[in-house]
Scaffold this active site. Structure first.
Site, PDB file in Angstrom:
ATOM      1  N   TYR A  92      -8.521  96.195  78.255  1.00 52.53           N
ATOM      2  CA  TYR A  92      -8.471  96.036  76.835  1.00 52.53           C
ATOM      3  C   TYR A  92      -9.854  96.192  76.270  1.00 52.53           C
ATOM      4  O   TYR A  92     -10.841  95.495  77.021  1.00 52.53           O
ATOM      5  CB  TYR A  92      -7.947  94.691  76.288  1.00 52.53           C
ATOM      6  CG  TYR A  92      -8.208  94.255  74.961  1.00 52.53           C
ATOM      7  CD1 TYR A  92      -7.321  94.737  74.038  1.00 52.53           C
ATOM      8  CD2 TYR A  92      -9.186  93.373  74.506  1.00 52.53           C
ATOM      9  CE1 TYR A  92      -7.595  94.202  72.756  1.00 52.53           C
ATOM     10  CE2 TYR A  92      -9.342  92.815  73.444  1.00 52.53           C
ATOM     11  CZ  TYR A  92      -8.630  93.215  72.506  1.00 52.53           C
ATOM     12  OH  TYR A  92      -8.765  92.783  71.194  1.00 52.53           O
ATOM     13  N   LYS A 129     -18.425  87.438  75.036  1.00 55.24           N
ATOM     14  CA  LYS A 129     -17.888  86.423  76.008  1.00 55.24           C
ATOM     15  C   LYS A 129     -19.333  85.607  76.484  1.00 55.24           C
ATOM     16  O   LYS A 129     -19.868  84.685  75.645  1.00 55.24           O
ATOM     17  CB  LYS A 129     -17.002  86.556  76.706  1.00 55.24           C
ATOM     18  CG  LYS A 129     -15.747  87.417  76.211  1.00 55.24           C
ATOM     19  CD  LYS A 129     -14.491  87.230  77.003  1.00 55.24           C
ATOM     20  CE  LYS A 129     -13.298  88.213  76.139  1.00 55.24           C
ATOM     21  NZ  LYS A 129     -12.105  87.589  76.269  1.00 55.24           N
ATOM     22  N   ASP A 146     -17.501  98.260  80.178  1.00 52.45           N
ATOM     23  CA  ASP A 146     -17.158  97.090  79.499  1.00 52.45           C
ATOM     24  C   ASP A 146     -17.309  95.886  80.347  1.00 52.45           C
ATOM     25  O   ASP A 146     -16.374  95.686  80.779  1.00 52.45           O
ATOM     26  CB  ASP A 146     -15.675  97.399  78.745  1.00 52.45           C
ATOM     27  CG  ASP A 146     -15.320  96.295  77.696  1.00 52.45           C
ATOM     28  OD1 ASP A 146     -16.222  95.280  77.899  1.00 52.45           O
ATOM     29  OD2 ASP A 146     -14.273  96.407  76.919  1.00 52.45           O
TER      30      ASP A 146
HETATM   31  N1  PMP Z   1     -13.625  93.925  76.010  1.00 51.25           N
HETATM   32  C1  PMP Z   1     -12.991  93.354  76.780  1.00 51.25           C
HETATM   33  C2  PMP Z   1     -13.242  93.716  78.282  1.00 51.25           C
HETATM   34  C3  PMP Z   1     -12.232  92.001  76.668  1.00 51.25           C
HETATM   35  O1  PMP Z   1     -11.749  91.365  77.741  1.00 51.25           O
HETATM   36  C4  PMP Z   1     -12.114  91.929  75.296  1.00 51.25           C
HETATM   37  C5  PMP Z   1     -11.876  90.436  74.589  1.00 51.25           C
HETATM   38  N2  PMP Z   1     -10.788  90.172  75.508  1.00 51.25           N
HETATM   39  C6  PMP Z   1     -13.258  92.662  74.277  1.00 51.25           C
HETATM   40  C7  PMP Z   1     -13.652  93.682  74.801  1.00 51.25           C
HETATM   41  C8  PMP Z   1     -13.064  92.439  72.890  1.00 51.25           C
HETATM   42  O2  PMP Z   1     -13.898  91.259  72.611  1.00 51.25           O
HETATM   43  P1  PMP Z   1     -13.930  90.364  71.438  1.00 51.25           P
HETATM   44  O3  PMP Z   1     -12.647  89.617  71.459  1.00 51.25           O
HETATM   45  O4  PMP Z   1     -15.346  89.464  71.361  1.00 51.25           O
HETATM   46  O5  PMP Z   1     -14.071  91.327  70.084  1.00 51.25           O
END
Ligand code: PMP
Length: 428
Positions: A145, A268, A240
């Site tokens: 994701y 995060k 990511d």
């Molecule tokens: N990339 C990864 C690997 C994630 O786990 C997430 C959120 N779970 C995101 C991007 C998106 O981050 P946000 O919810 O802060 O937009």
């Protein structure tokens, strides 16, 4: 355990907040429905719901809360920020300090920009990669994701190495068809996709350790091959690390694994519980971004002192000696306890773990990719989830979401949790 007030509040929420939740993952749809638990207070490893029930928290707000809730050092930083003004719309000293801290920990991020979420960070990495390479296509891995932007909310087409299809209504097919999705940990499928699309590919987007269908580590050599093949094709590697950075070591998964991307997206943990995102990478690539270059990215809230100072404080806590050894120790203790309980009660599980992050899958097949993770039994998980909730242990309501140990969890909390798992497994 009574949760009447949660149920009442959920009814009220349904009337005004779409679906009663502000992010779909918070709904209990995947665990038999009903009202999600409404929390109102959190401290350390625990939170309390509106009915006064206490839970040990392994959700950690889907990752950010790595120092536990309301950590005094982080709280102090947020209070100081609040009393000095939370948003200036100008440069501030703290963003320089913080960018330096991040670069020292993740040296591949030679130049950095802060923004407001993981979604924004990834979305901008893609724009920068496209600007730098002059190419359009993106390759990503199934089940990973990368936020909810149109660019990445795309599922695999009818087979590996085919163009993507939108994974949400409202996303144009024309955007989805620029994305190719291949299985994680499968060098051959990746190489095939690259031989077909490599010359049109701007970047390959990868979670170096997957945190979005449980916890899945890369097989030895996988990331090295992804790097080699991507660079041979003249494309960029984007990590990511929104979930992974500062989770397994003081730095990125890239530092732990000894592999280096061209661009990295963060979020995060680096916000210490406040909204944040960041992206960065090789200087000449980052110089594509305005005001230096032609690729535009901006943000009213970007680099706001509250998020930045909370992030600095959070990393200061994580930098203390022994923090990641303790994640390893408690993570192993929890994992061993769960496996023992599963063996004792004849419950079939797979357990994946890296340091203090683990995933329990109700399946007999080892999980190294999304296909395997999807085979986990959702009905058994739903029962397990509800039993654990009634034991006072809060997990994410999804059959392959990770459990996160924080610096606030103690050995006592882990033993309490193992005893709860033992009782829950005895009833499955
Ligand atoms: N990339 C990864 C690997 C994630 O786990 C997430 C959120 N779970 C995101 C991007 C998106 O981050 P946000 O919810 O802060 O937009």
């Amino acid at each position: 355990m009574k949760r009447e007030r949660s149920a009442q509040l959920h009814e009220q929420a349904l009337d005004v907040i779409l679906g009663g939740v502000n992010s779909p993952s918070r709904s209990f749809k995947a665990v038999g429905g009903g009202a999600p638990v409404t929390m109102e207070r959190a401290q350390g490893a625990y939170f309390w719901d509106v009915d006064g029930n206490r839970y040990i928290d392994y959700l950690a707000a889907y990752g950010p809360i790595i120092t536990g809730h309301a950590h005094p050092h982080v709280t102090k930083a947020i209070c100081e920020a609040a009393t000095n003004g939370t948003l200036y719309g100008t440069p501030t000293p703290w963003e320089i300090t913080f960018a330096n801290m991040i670069r020292e920990a993740i040296p591949s991020m030679e130049r950095i920009r802060f923004n407001n979420s993981g979604t924004e960070a990834v979305m901008t990495c893609i724009r920068v990669a496209r600007a730098y390479t002059g190419r359009v296509k993106i390759i990503k891995f199934a089940g990973c994701y990368h936020g909810h932007s149109d660019l990445v909310l795309v599922a695999a087409g009818s087979g590996p190495s085919t163009l993507g299809i939108p994974d949400s209504a409202g996303i144009p097919q024309s955007i989805a068809s620029e994305v190719i999705t291949v299985p994680f940990n499968n060098v051959q499928a990746f190489a095939e996709a690259m031989s077909k699309w490599g010359s049109e590919t701007a970047c390959v987007l990868v979670e170096p350790i997957v945190g979005n269908f449980g916890i899945v580590a890369p097989e030895p050599g996988f990331l090295e091959e992804v790097n080699r093949i991507t660079h041979e094709a003249g494309a960029l590697v984007v990590y990511d690390e929104v979930i992974t950075a500062f989770r397994f070591c003081y730095g990125g998964a890239q530092n732990l694994l000894g592999v280096e991307p061209d661009l990295t997206a963060l979020g995060k943990i680096i916000g210490g519980g406040l909204p944040i995102g960041a992206y960065g990478g090789r200087r000449e690539i980052m110089e594509q971004v305005a005001p230096l270059g032609p690729a535009y990215q901006a943000g009213t809230m970007a680099g706001n002192p509250a998020s930045i100072r909370a992030g600095i404080a959070c990393l200061e806590v994580l930098k203390q000696p022994g923090v990641y050894d303790e994640f390893e120790r408690l993570g192993a203790m929890l994992a061993n306890g769960i496996i023992e309980a599963a063996n004792k009660h004849g419950v079939t599980i797979q357990l994946n773990r890296v340091k203090g992050a683990l995933a329990v899958y109700f399946t007999d097949e080892p999980v190294s990719d999304y296909d395997a993770a999807q085979k986990a039994n959702g009905e058994i998980f739903a029962r397990f989830f509800q039993l654990m909730l009634n034991e006072g242990v809060c997990l994410a309501p999804s059959k392959y979401e990770a459990w996160f140990v924080t610096t606030a969890h103690t050995e006592e909390d882990i033993q309490f949790t193992i005893a709860a798992v033992d009782r829950a497994f005895s009833q499955l």
